[in-house]
Design an enzyme around this catalytic site. Structure first.
Site, PDB file in Angstrom:
ATOM      1  N   TRP A 127      -7.222  65.882  91.380  1.00  0.00           N
ATOM      2  CA  TRP A 127      -6.168  65.199  92.139  1.00  0.00           C
ATOM      3  C   TRP A 127      -4.941  66.117  92.191  1.00  0.00           C
ATOM      4  CZ3 TRP A 127      -2.185  61.566  89.737  1.00  0.00           C
ATOM      5  CH2 TRP A 127      -1.468  60.871  90.726  1.00  0.00           C
ATOM      6  N   ASP A 208      -8.050  60.099  82.941  1.00  0.00           N
ATOM      7  CA  ASP A 208      -7.392  59.419  84.049  1.00  0.00           C
ATOM      8  C   ASP A 208      -8.405  58.453  84.661  1.00  0.00           C
ATOM      9  OD1 ASP A 208      -6.058  58.613  86.313  1.00  0.00           O
ATOM     10  OD2 ASP A 208      -5.608  60.629  87.041  1.00  0.00           O
ATOM     11  N   ALA A 210      -8.505  55.647  87.254  1.00  0.00           N
ATOM     12  CA  ALA A 210      -7.755  54.989  88.325  1.00  0.00           C
ATOM     13  C   ALA A 210      -8.631  54.121  89.214  1.00  0.00           C
ATOM     14  CB  ALA A 210      -7.048  56.049  89.185  1.00  0.00           C
ATOM     15  N   LYS A 243      -5.747  50.483  92.608  1.00  0.00           N
ATOM     16  CA  LYS A 243      -6.940  50.346  93.435  1.00  0.00           C
ATOM     17  C   LYS A 243      -7.715  49.068  93.122  1.00  0.00           C
ATOM     18  CE  LYS A 243      -6.033  54.617  94.759  1.00  0.00           C
ATOM     19  NZ  LYS A 243      -4.789  55.338  94.372  1.00  0.00           N
TER      20      LYS A 243
END
Length: 394
Positions: A127, A208, A210, A243
């Site tokens: 990312w 991470d 997400a 999300k």
């Protein structure tokens, strides 16, 4: 004074959004920005979120600050969703953050306080904001191989070879599930090998996560995270609700830090709340409160899990439809990886020139490295994209 400031490079995804809005074509397709869209092109408010907000509106009696680390009920609920008891409470420190981005930034600040000489290892690709934050904090950074551009799968042998050079005290950023930007994920055996390597190297994983619930389901998507955090003495986890709860603009996230024992946990917790105080004082609460209400209320949670499954299956259906459309047009299975990837994103493997051709000729907007947001499609635009891919010679 301001004349001494330097111009900053424009974010490529934000620039792509502007281009898309200004394109007059009715057939244009936005595969750039990372938000879920329903078949009408709208990013909806989830049903459970609406219901929780209605309850909150009726019951909330104050807008006073929460605790520096966020509301304890939210911290408990979201850490429970991610870890599900994999880490003993006496080892887990946590603090609410303004989104997953805030959690990543705060995690790296914590690392810098603990070990200013640490090198941060990032997957190639990753990312882009990982890279931007590391650069902003003036931390050392090294990429490790992750994605095989030929197979569009994880280059696991290359990844392990590169991580073999990690030093004690270094930090390795891992994507918990639904790798952004590639969509290619580690399997459970690979998670175990990575865990063993990091343990031997005495390196710190920063995970991470997400997109929990967007890949293979809420539980399956967290298995790697739970294994590594339950096995190693220390780890960091940055969780986002943008999300899977659809609360993008509410900036709802959590930073968790696993320590070896309760004594170290207390020190780590003090540092997490200290960083909150320096950066923004008290974290935002509306999104956190809504998430906590959903997770703690059986009826709301069931409604949320049902809708999340609908979202996940919609994306899986679009992946399969696109892979089949390309197979029909090319007579080849070389795009079969699209059905194997998970989450919102896949890296198509197109050159920047081919991406530009698809934009100019067909109104297909994706990031220049050919990362595309599968959730930006619907059943009617899959064929438009498939035709563009073939026409561009991908």
């Amino acid at each position: 004074m301001f004349e001494h400031l330097n111009a900053q490079a424009q974010d490529k995804i934000m620039a792509l959004m502007v281009e898309y809005r200004e394109d007059p074509r009715d057939t244009k397709v936005d595969l750039g920005v990372g938000v879920y869209k329903d078949p009408t092109g709208n990013t909806p408010v989830m049903r459970a979120v609406k219901a929780a907000e209605k309850q909150l509106l009726e019951k909330e009696t104050t807008k006073s600050y929460t605790a520096l680390g966020g509301d304890p009920a939210f911290v408990k609920a979201l850490s429970g969703l991610v870890l599900n008891g994999a880490v003993e409470e006496g080892r887990l420190a946590a603090a609410a953050q303004p989104g997953g981005t805030g959690a990543i930034h705060q995690a790296l600040e914590l690392v810098k306080m603990a070990n200013p000489d640490a090198t941060v290892w990032v997957s190639d690709p990753t990312w882009p904001n990982h890279l931007s934050i590391i650069k902003h904090l003036k931390m050392k950074m090294t990429p490790y191989r992750y994605f095989d551009n030929d197979t569009r799968a994880v280059d696991f042998s290359g990844m392990m070879a590169d991580l073999g050079n990690v030093a004690a005290g270094d930090v390795v950023i891992l994507h918990g599930c639904c790798h952004n930007p590639t969509g290619a994920n580690l399997n459970m055996e690979q998670w175990k090998e990575v865990t063993e390597l990091l343990g031997a190297k005495q390196a710190l994983p920063l995970i991470d996560i997400a997109y929990q619930g967007f890949g293979d389901g809420l539980e399956a998507d967290a298995l790697g995270v739970r294994h590594i955090t339950s096995t190693l003495p220390e780890s960091l986890i940055a969780a986002s609700c943008s999300k899977n709860f659809g609360v993008y603009r509410e900036r709802t996230g959590l930073l968790m830090a696993v320590s070896p024992d309760d004594k170290m946990k207390a020190v780590t917790q003090q540092n997490l709340t200290h960083l909150n105080r320096q950066n923004f004082s008290f974290p935002p609460d509306h999104g956190a409160r809504v998430v906590q209400m959903i997770l703690d209320d059986p009826a709301l949670r069931t409604e949320w899990e049902t809708e999340l499954e609908e979202v996940r299956n919609t994306m899986l259906g679009l992946r399969t439809q696109l892979a089949e459309a390309l197979q029909a047009r090319t007579g080849s299975d070389r795009f079969g990886f699209l059905a194997e990837h998970r989450g919102m994103f896949s890296r198509l493997g197109a050159t920047p020139e081919q991406v530009e051709t698809m934009k100019e000729k067909h109104g297909i907007y994706m990031v220049g490295d050919s990362r595309m947001n599968i959730a930006g499609l619907n059943k009617d635009t899959v064929d438009i994209l498939a035709d563009a891919i073939v026409d561009a010679g991908v």
